[in-house]
Design a protein around this motif. Structure first.
Motif, mmCIF file in Angstrom:
data_model
loop_
_atom_site.group_PDB
_atom_site.id
_atom_site.type_symbol
_atom_site.label_atom_id
_atom_site.label_comp_id
_atom_site.label_asym_id
_atom_site.label_seq_id
_atom_site.Cartn_x
_atom_site.Cartn_y
_atom_site.Cartn_z
ATOM 1 N N PRO A 165 2.934 14.123 -1.102
ATOM 2 C CA PRO A 165 2.654 12.705 -0.866
ATOM 3 C C PRO A 165 1.460 12.219 -1.685
ATOM 4 O O PRO A 165 0.472 12.944 -1.858
ATOM 5 C CB PRO A 165 2.357 12.645 0.637
ATOM 6 N N ILE A 166 1.549 10.989 -2.169
ATOM 7 C CA ILE A 166 0.525 10.450 -3.060
ATOM 8 C C ILE A 166 -0.359 9.430 -2.343
ATOM 9 O O ILE A 166 -0.004 8.893 -1.294
ATOM 10 C CB ILE A 166 1.154 9.812 -4.306
ATOM 11 N N GLY A 167 -1.517 9.165 -2.934
ATOM 12 C CA GLY A 167 -2.376 8.062 -2.542
ATOM 13 C C GLY A 167 -3.414 8.342 -1.477
ATOM 14 O O GLY A 167 -4.230 7.471 -1.164
ATOM 15 N N MET A 168 -3.435 9.546 -0.920
ATOM 16 C CA MET A 168 -4.304 9.788 0.239
ATOM 17 C C MET A 168 -5.781 9.801 -0.124
ATOM 18 O O MET A 168 -6.624 9.332 0.647
ATOM 19 C CB MET A 168 -3.890 11.075 0.937
ATOM 20 N N PRO A 213 -2.518 13.688 -11.167
ATOM 21 C CA PRO A 213 -2.665 12.232 -11.243
ATOM 22 C C PRO A 213 -3.879 11.742 -10.461
ATOM 23 O O PRO A 213 -3.766 11.282 -9.324
ATOM 24 C CB PRO A 213 -1.355 11.716 -10.634
ATOM 25 N N THR A 214 -5.038 11.833 -11.074
ATOM 26 C CA THR A 214 -6.287 11.451 -10.400
ATOM 27 C C THR A 214 -6.552 9.964 -10.627
ATOM 28 O O THR A 214 -5.861 9.129 -10.069
ATOM 29 C CB THR A 214 -7.448 12.335 -10.886
ATOM 30 N N ARG A 215 -7.555 9.614 -11.436
ATOM 31 C CA ARG A 215 -7.830 8.195 -11.678
ATOM 32 C C ARG A 215 -6.599 7.507 -12.261
ATOM 33 O O ARG A 215 -5.971 8.009 -13.175
ATOM 34 C CB ARG A 215 -8.993 8.042 -12.659
ATOM 35 N N ALA A 261 -5.513 6.910 -6.607
ATOM 36 C CA ALA A 261 -5.950 8.232 -7.058
ATOM 37 C C ALA A 261 -5.559 9.336 -6.082
ATOM 38 O O ALA A 261 -5.531 9.140 -4.861
ATOM 39 C CB ALA A 261 -7.465 8.242 -7.259
ATOM 40 N N ASN A 262 -5.288 10.503 -6.656
ATOM 41 C CA ASN A 262 -5.003 11.728 -5.898
ATOM 42 C C ASN A 262 -5.943 12.820 -6.389
ATOM 43 O O ASN A 262 -6.377 12.803 -7.540
ATOM 44 C CB ASN A 262 -3.555 12.179 -6.136
ATOM 45 N N GLU A 263 -6.226 13.807 -5.549
ATOM 46 C CA GLU A 263 -7.083 14.920 -5.982
ATOM 47 C C GLU A 263 -6.512 16.282 -5.612
ATOM 48 O O GLU A 263 -7.181 17.291 -5.786
ATOM 49 C CB GLU A 263 -8.489 14.772 -5.392
ATOM 50 N N GLY A 264 -5.283 16.305 -5.089
ATOM 51 C CA GLY A 264 -4.669 17.583 -4.752
ATOM 52 C C GLY A 264 -3.178 17.570 -4.992
ATOM 53 O O GLY A 264 -2.413 18.229 -4.285
#
Length: 329
Positions: A165-168, A213-215, A261-264
């Motif tokens: 899942p994205i966006g958290m 897919p971070t910034r 942004a995502n970081e994981g």
């Protein structure tokens, strides 16, 4: 601020100012980490700076974010991360207890990711000329033989997979920074992805592209890959896993989850003949349990990302000028 947001302004700054100034062929590839040869070994080398505000947020803090972000950049080249540097830039007046909490988080995250922090630096700037704590981490890792993962390798027919899942992360930061409540708690997804990548490589070393897919979020990552490879990407919007809390927050604020942004999380371009096996391996790993196929790479509309909407139409997914929410990492 837009020049630091990971969108079109960032790309212009890098491509038209830094790349010509440095003159490095390796840098010009613009991958998450550089693949270099040294003493007969292929190494991945990456660096990143972290200026997130606030320092502590649901699911993590600037310390574990700094470790996981660099570990993930190395993993996106297929490398096994090994060693990190860690530099702190501290604002005069910051409490030592706060610095200690961040340092402890760095150590714990490094241990969890299986890497060692082996060198570092500390600087202090005048009060009012920083924002508490900034962190820079650099890292090196070993790229296994036969692995060649870079954005230029995407080809028509590749299957596009996202690891969860994205966006958290972006919504977690926003909820704390802006004092917003969305009815449920949203925690950052910050996590090391090197173990997940190893599980994928155990299926096949012929992974074409990996990107975290971070910034700028998933949309920016896909756009960068399409541009670098000269191919098109078709995204099926309904297949993209968006948590209900993220969707509700984005609807309330007028934001698009594809740009959060995502970081994981990682997005992978995988040859079609290996896609099912890679997806199964991802779902068997804790960091990929909710992995999903979200699209494909095509020969049409090179350098563009097109999304199939739930209503049966299509729309162009543009590269944003900057981050919808700055200071996200």
């Amino acid at each position: 601020m837009g020049h630091g947001g990971g969108g079109a302004l960032s790309a212009e700054l890098v491509q038209h100012l830094f790349v010509p100034a440095y003159g490095s062929v390796t840098l010009a590839a613009l991958a998450d980490s550089a693949a270099v040869s040294l003493g007969g070994a292929r190494l991945a080398f990456s660096t990143d700076s972290y200026v997130v505000r606030p320092l502590f947020f649901p699911g993590g803090c600037i310390g574990d974010l700094a470790v996981n972000g660099t570990v993930n950049d190395l993993a996106m080249s297929g490398a096994r991360p090994a060693y990190l540097s860690c530099a702190f830039i501290l604002e005069e007046g910051i409490e030592l207890s706060v610095v200690g909490r961040v340092a402890q988080a760095v150590g714990a995250a490094a241990s969890a990711a299986g890497v060692a922090v082996v060198t570092g630096d500390t600087k202090v700037v005048d009060a009012g000329h920083g924002d508490g704590v900034f962190v820079n981490t650099s890292g090196i890792g070993l790229i296994p033989e036969g692995v060649d993962i870079r954005p230029q390798r995407a080809v028509p027919g590749d299957v596009v997979i996202v690891s969860g899942p994205i966006g958290m992360h972006g919504i977690a930061i926003m909820s704390v920074r802006e004092g917003l409540e969305f009815g449920v708690d949203v925690a950052s997804d910050t996590a090391p992805l090197s173990g997940l990548v190893e599980a994928m490589l155990a299926v096949t070393r012929d992974l074409h592209v990996l990107r975290d897919p971070t910034r700028g979020g998933l949309a920016t990552a896909l756009h960068e890959i399409a541009t670098a490879s000269g191919t098109g990407v078709v995204l099926t919007e309904r297949s993209v896993p968006v948590p209900e809390a993220v969707a509700n927050a984005c609807g309330f604020l007028g934001l698009d989850p594809l740009y959060i942004a995502n970081e994981g999380r990682l997005v992978a371009f995988v040859p079609r003949e290996h896609a099912d096996a890679v997806l199964a391996a991802m779902r068997a790993h804790p960091q990929g349990a909710e992995a999903a196929v979200i699209g494909e790479c095509v020969a049409e509309h090179p350098g563009m990302v097109v999304a199939r909407t739930g209503l049966g139409g299509t729309r162009v997914v543009d590269l944003p000028l900057g981050e919808q929410l700055p200071r996200i990492c």
